[in-house]
Design an enzyme around this catalytic site. Structure first.
Site, PDB file in Angstrom:
ATOM      1  N   ASP A 242       0.842  -1.224  -0.042  1.00  0.00           N
ATOM      2  CA  ASP A 242       0.033  -0.157  -0.100  1.00  0.00           C
ATOM      3  C   ASP A 242       0.753   1.127   0.027  1.00  0.00           C
ATOM      4  O   ASP A 242       1.736   1.400   0.846  1.00  0.00           O
ATOM      5  CB  ASP A 242      -0.717   0.025   1.358  1.00  0.00           C
ATOM      6  CG  ASP A 242      -1.877   1.050   1.396  1.00  0.00           C
ATOM      7  OD1 ASP A 242      -1.793   2.065   0.883  1.00  0.00           O
ATOM      8  OD2 ASP A 242      -2.784   0.862   2.147  1.00  0.00           O
ATOM      9  N   ILE A 243       0.707   2.149  -1.035  1.00  0.00           N
ATOM     10  CA  ILE A 243       1.719   3.247  -1.026  1.00  0.00           C
ATOM     11  C   ILE A 243       1.404   4.415   0.189  1.00  0.00           C
ATOM     12  O   ILE A 243       2.295   4.963   0.300  1.00  0.00           O
ATOM     13  CB  ILE A 243       1.462   4.067  -2.424  1.00  0.00           C
ATOM     14  CG1 ILE A 243       2.510   4.881  -2.650  1.00  0.00           C
ATOM     15  CG2 ILE A 243       0.029   4.642  -2.605  1.00  0.00           C
ATOM     16  CD1 ILE A 243       2.543   5.320  -4.202  1.00  0.00           C
TER      17      ILE A 243
ATOM     18  N   ASN B 182      -5.981  13.026 -10.583  1.00  0.00           N
ATOM     19  CA  ASN B 182      -6.875  13.753 -11.536  1.00  0.00           C
ATOM     20  C   ASN B 182      -6.452  15.111 -11.586  1.00  0.00           C
ATOM     21  O   ASN B 182      -5.943  15.593 -10.841  1.00  0.00           O
ATOM     22  CB  ASN B 182      -8.171  13.281 -11.532  1.00  0.00           C
ATOM     23  CG  ASN B 182      -8.815  13.833 -10.353  1.00  0.00           C
ATOM     24  OD1 ASN B 182      -8.808  15.273  -9.979  1.00  0.00           O
ATOM     25  ND2 ASN B 182      -9.583  13.117  -9.441  1.00  0.00           N
TER      26      ASN B 182
ATOM     27  N   GLY C 130      -9.118   5.029  -6.564  1.00  0.00           N
ATOM     28  CA  GLY C 130      -7.707   4.365  -6.821  1.00  0.00           C
ATOM     29  C   GLY C 130      -6.701   4.993  -5.740  1.00  0.00           C
ATOM     30  O   GLY C 130      -7.083   5.304  -4.482  1.00  0.00           O
ATOM     31  N   VAL C 131      -5.344   4.923  -6.372  1.00  0.00           N
ATOM     32  CA  VAL C 131      -4.369   5.531  -5.535  1.00  0.00           C
ATOM     33  C   VAL C 131      -4.588   7.170  -4.842  1.00  0.00           C
ATOM     34  O   VAL C 131      -4.381   7.332  -3.833  1.00  0.00           O
ATOM     35  CB  VAL C 131      -2.994   5.674  -6.108  1.00  0.00           C
ATOM     36  CG1 VAL C 131      -1.966   6.580  -5.527  1.00  0.00           C
ATOM     37  CG2 VAL C 131      -2.681   4.237  -6.690  1.00  0.00           C
ATOM     38  N   ASP C 132      -5.206   7.775  -5.765  1.00  0.00           N
ATOM     39  CA  ASP C 132      -5.725   9.212  -5.405  1.00  0.00           C
ATOM     40  C   ASP C 132      -6.506   9.152  -4.128  1.00  0.00           C
ATOM     41  O   ASP C 132      -6.236   9.959  -3.036  1.00  0.00           O
ATOM     42  CB  ASP C 132      -6.337   9.893  -6.515  1.00  0.00           C
ATOM     43  CG  ASP C 132      -6.429  11.260  -6.532  1.00  0.00           C
ATOM     44  OD1 ASP C 132      -5.546  12.159  -5.505  1.00  0.00           O
ATOM     45  OD2 ASP C 132      -7.409  11.967  -7.158  1.00  0.00           O
TER      46      ASP C 132
ATOM     47  N   SER D 112      -0.992   5.503 -14.241  1.00  0.00           N
ATOM     48  CA  SER D 112      -2.352   5.088 -15.372  1.00  0.00           C
ATOM     49  C   SER D 112      -2.742   3.800 -15.617  1.00  0.00           C
ATOM     50  O   SER D 112      -3.363   3.697 -16.524  1.00  0.00           O
ATOM     51  CB  SER D 112      -1.605   5.978 -16.668  1.00  0.00           C
ATOM     52  OG  SER D 112      -1.681   7.388 -16.513  1.00  0.00           O
TER      53      SER D 112
ATOM     54  N   GLY E 165      -4.179   1.838 -14.017  1.00  0.00           N
ATOM     55  CA  GLY E 165      -5.466   1.319 -13.234  1.00  0.00           C
ATOM     56  C   GLY E 165      -6.747   1.719 -14.136  1.00  0.00           C
ATOM     57  O   GLY E 165      -6.872   1.486 -15.312  1.00  0.00           O
TER      58      GLY E 165
ATOM     59  N   TYR F  37      -7.350   4.259 -15.584  1.00  0.00           N
ATOM     60  CA  TYR F  37      -6.931   5.288 -16.845  1.00  0.00           C
ATOM     61  C   TYR F  37      -6.584   4.404 -17.794  1.00  0.00           C
ATOM     62  O   TYR F  37      -6.268   4.743 -19.123  1.00  0.00           O
ATOM     63  CB  TYR F  37      -5.800   6.072 -16.407  1.00  0.00           C
ATOM     64  CG  TYR F  37      -6.241   7.416 -15.722  1.00  0.00           C
ATOM     65  CD1 TYR F  37      -7.584   7.560 -15.230  1.00  0.00           C
ATOM     66  CD2 TYR F  37      -5.575   8.389 -15.604  1.00  0.00           C
ATOM     67  CE1 TYR F  37      -8.037   8.735 -14.599  1.00  0.00           C
ATOM     68  CE2 TYR F  37      -6.014   9.600 -14.999  1.00  0.00           C
ATOM     69  CZ  TYR F  37      -7.223   9.860 -14.589  1.00  0.00           C
ATOM     70  OH  TYR F  37      -7.781  10.997 -13.951  1.00  0.00           O
TER      71      TYR F  37
END
Length: 165
Positions: free
Chosen positions: A9-10, A23, A31-33, A117, A119, A121
């Protein structure tokens, strides 16, 4: 620079900066964001609003506080959304290059990256990994450790295999 792979996990990485696959609006997302905004708390969003009132362009990067994360900074990048027709690979590699430039400005020496990008995207995973590794290894920087954080064993195995080449 050492480029390494970890599965995990980042938001849990103990590094100077974590890279957020954001985005254009810079107001949180999925997601990550979404994970970074949830784990970092409201300070991340507040700093995004203050520093980036109009968001960021695709391929660009900027930093904010990391809020409650273990890192000191979040470096936000906007990757190309292939599912919406953004197919210029140069925009994808620009994310990694610009993130390293921002890290250098901040004095960050360890940076954790997602596979940008790949995931929602829709960028093909293997090419996204290639773009990451090529750009990280080919960019002059003061960053000592770039960590590619793979979410799940399949992505991790592919990153490890690519790093071994």
């Amino acid at each position: 620079m050492d480029v390494e792979a970890v599965e995990g996990d980042i938001t849990e990485q103990h590094v100077d900066a974590v890279v957020n696959a954001a985005n254009r609006a810079m107001r949180g997302g999925a997601g990550v964001d979404g994970a970074i905004h949830r784990a970092g708390g409201p300070a991340v969003l507040e700093d995004c609003r203050r520093r980036f009132p109009r968001g960021l362009a695709t391929g660009d990067a900027g930093w904010t506080t990391a809020g409650d994360l273990a890192a000191t900074w979040v470096i936000h990048v906007v990757g190309p959304n292939r599912t919406r027709g953004e197919t210029d690979r140069g925009l994808l590699t620009s994310c990694y290059r610009r993130a390293l430039e921002v890290a250098d400005e901040l004095g960050a020496r360890s940076v954790a990256f997602p596979v940008i990008s790949a995931g929602a995207y829709g960028w093909p995973l293997d090419d996204a990994i290639d773009a990451a590794v090529e750009t990280l290894r080919g960019t002059l920087t003061e960053v000592r450790t770039a960590r590619l954080v793979a979410f799940g064993p399949t992505t991790y195995e592919r990153v490890v295999a690519r790093l071994a080449r």
